[in-house]
Design a protein around this motif. Structure first.
Motif, PDB file in Angstrom:
ATOM      1  N   GLY A 128      41.349 118.595  33.356  1.00  0.00           N
ATOM      2  CA  GLY A 128      42.636 119.014  33.907  1.00  0.00           C
ATOM      3  C   GLY A 128      42.671 120.489  34.253  1.00  0.00           C
ATOM      4  O   GLY A 128      43.249 120.894  35.269  1.00  0.00           O
ATOM      5  N   PHE A 129      42.057 121.297  33.412  1.00  0.00           N
ATOM      6  CA  PHE A 129      42.058 122.745  33.612  1.00  0.00           C
ATOM      7  C   PHE A 129      40.635 123.269  33.491  1.00  0.00           C
ATOM      8  O   PHE A 129      39.811 122.710  32.766  1.00  0.00           O
ATOM      9  CB  PHE A 129      42.930 123.436  32.559  1.00  0.00           C
ATOM     10  N   LEU A 130      40.346 124.352  34.182  1.00  0.00           N
ATOM     11  CA  LEU A 130      39.061 125.020  34.057  1.00  0.00           C
ATOM     12  C   LEU A 130      39.277 126.527  34.054  1.00  0.00           C
ATOM     13  O   LEU A 130      40.357 127.016  34.404  1.00  0.00           O
ATOM     14  CB  LEU A 130      38.098 124.602  35.168  1.00  0.00           C
ATOM     15  N   ASN A 131      38.271 127.246  33.620  1.00  0.00           N
ATOM     16  CA  ASN A 131      38.334 128.701  33.603  1.00  0.00           C
ATOM     17  C   ASN A 131      37.866 129.217  34.953  1.00  0.00           C
ATOM     18  O   ASN A 131      36.713 129.050  35.333  1.00  0.00           O
ATOM     19  CB  ASN A 131      37.461 129.266  32.482  1.00  0.00           C
ATOM     20  N   ASP A 132      38.772 129.827  35.676  1.00  0.00           N
ATOM     21  CA  ASP A 132      38.482 130.360  37.009  1.00  0.00           C
ATOM     22  C   ASP A 132      38.543 131.883  36.940  1.00  0.00           C
ATOM     23  O   ASP A 132      39.557 132.495  37.255  1.00  0.00           O
ATOM     24  CB  ASP A 132      39.502 129.812  38.017  1.00  0.00           C
ATOM     25  N   GLY A 133      37.446 132.472  36.439  1.00  0.00           N
ATOM     26  CA  GLY A 133      37.385 133.927  36.355  1.00  0.00           C
ATOM     27  C   GLY A 133      38.380 134.535  35.386  1.00  0.00           C
ATOM     28  O   GLY A 133      38.928 135.614  35.645  1.00  0.00           O
ATOM     29  N   GLY A 134      38.625 133.855  34.279  1.00  0.00           N
ATOM     30  CA  GLY A 134      39.558 134.355  33.280  1.00  0.00           C
ATOM     31  C   GLY A 134      40.980 133.860  33.455  1.00  0.00           C
ATOM     32  O   GLY A 134      41.842 134.127  32.618  1.00  0.00           O
ATOM     33  N   ARG A 135      41.223 133.145  34.540  1.00  0.00           N
ATOM     34  CA  ARG A 135      42.521 132.494  34.766  1.00  0.00           C
ATOM     35  C   ARG A 135      42.306 130.991  34.704  1.00  0.00           C
ATOM     36  O   ARG A 135      41.202 130.500  34.895  1.00  0.00           O
ATOM     37  CB  ARG A 135      43.089 132.859  36.146  1.00  0.00           C
ATOM     38  N   ILE A 136      43.372 130.247  34.475  1.00  0.00           N
ATOM     39  CA  ILE A 136      43.267 128.794  34.504  1.00  0.00           C
ATOM     40  C   ILE A 136      43.330 128.326  35.956  1.00  0.00           C
ATOM     41  O   ILE A 136      44.201 128.735  36.723  1.00  0.00           O
ATOM     42  CB  ILE A 136      44.386 128.146  33.681  1.00  0.00           C
ATOM     43  N   GLY A 137      42.381 127.478  36.308  1.00  0.00           N
ATOM     44  CA  GLY A 137      42.365 126.876  37.636  1.00  0.00           C
ATOM     45  C   GLY A 137      42.275 125.365  37.538  1.00  0.00           C
ATOM     46  O   GLY A 137      42.303 124.794  36.435  1.00  0.00           O
ATOM     47  N   ALA A 196      47.352 132.748  29.299  1.00  0.00           N
ATOM     48  CA  ALA A 196      46.722 132.066  30.421  1.00  0.00           C
ATOM     49  C   ALA A 196      47.403 130.738  30.713  1.00  0.00           C
ATOM     50  O   ALA A 196      47.623 130.371  31.877  1.00  0.00           O
ATOM     51  CB  ALA A 196      45.235 131.853  30.131  1.00  0.00           C
ATOM     52  N   LEU A 197      47.749 129.988  29.672  1.00  0.00           N
ATOM     53  CA  LEU A 197      48.411 128.699  29.876  1.00  0.00           C
ATOM     54  C   LEU A 197      49.837 128.894  30.388  1.00  0.00           C
ATOM     55  O   LEU A 197      50.312 128.132  31.240  1.00  0.00           O
ATOM     56  CB  LEU A 197      48.416 127.892  28.571  1.00  0.00           C
ATOM     57  N   GLN A 198      50.521 129.919  29.889  1.00  0.00           N
ATOM     58  CA  GLN A 198      51.865 130.239  30.370  1.00  0.00           C
ATOM     59  C   GLN A 198      51.840 130.509  31.869  1.00  0.00           C
ATOM     60  O   GLN A 198      52.738 130.077  32.614  1.00  0.00           O
ATOM     61  CB  GLN A 198      52.398 131.453  29.623  1.00  0.00           C
TER      62      GLN A 198
END
Length: 201
Positions: free
Chosen positions: A136-145, A193-195
């Motif tokens: 559902g979510f991945l780490n996109d350069g320190g942000r959630i993508g 990040a989730l917020q």
């Protein structure tokens, strides 16, 4: 293999089907592997931390090196009750869980739901807490993508909306670290990040 938060060990290994390095985890206090591929250190590297008693999958697609690890350690395998179909081609019969179940000591299965019906987040009650995600979510350069639109079905925007709503629900949980099957973990800043990716219902 390295401990990234209290009791949580992380490593990456190349996924044979997609040709990319993906993440796996070992929660030492409960002797639980999450979405595991064998690390570069092999089974000896895992056993040097703790002999695993179980494997928990965040969705049905993450069978990865389950068969080899069951053969090595005799551990049980657990997947959401809606996600057993993938095991038809494996020599492993999984145990099942429902959302809300404690699937291992200190690890609880929470509903994400969007993308696949069994998409699960695992709340890990170790240290300051962690959430482990499937696809559902991945780490996109320190942000959630999110995964590319081509992997999100016929209506990618609807899937993303469902994931953003799931993120908002998960903010009620106790955690500071995010663990991703795809991408490096976000340690300590996970709540922020989730917020950033969540939307209220």
């Amino acid at each position: 293999m390295r401990e990234i938060a209290e009791g949580i060990v992380h490593w990456t290994a190349e996924h044979p089907n997609i040709g990319q390095r993906v993440s796996s985890y070992l929660v030492a206090p409960s002797a639980t592997l999450i979405d595991p591929l064998l690390p570069d250190e092999g089974v000896d590297g895992i056993e040097a931390v703790v002999r695993p008693e179980r494997i928990v999958l965040t969705n049905r697609h993450h069978t990865r090196d389950v068969e080899a690890l069951v053969a090595a350690f005799g551990c049980s395998v657990h997947v959401h009750e809606r996600g057993t179909a993938t095991f038809a081609d494996l020599d492993v019969t999984p145990g099942t869980f429902a959302f809300g179940d404690e699937v291992a000591p200190g690890i609880t299965a929470l509903e994400v739901g969007s993308i696949t019906p069994e998409e699960t987040a695992l709340r890990i009650d170790a240290g300051d807490g962690a959430l482990a995600f499937a696809d559902g979510f991945l780490n996109d350069g320190g942000r959630i993508g999110f995964m590319p639109d081509g992997l999100l079905g016929e209506d990618p925007e609807l899937v993303k909306r469902g994931l953003r709503l799931a993120a908002a629900r998960l903010l009620d949980e106790r955690f500071s670290t995010l663990l991703f099957a795809h991408g490096e973990p976000i340690v300590g800043d996970g709540r922020e990040a989730l917020q950033a990716v969540s939307v209220p219902a």
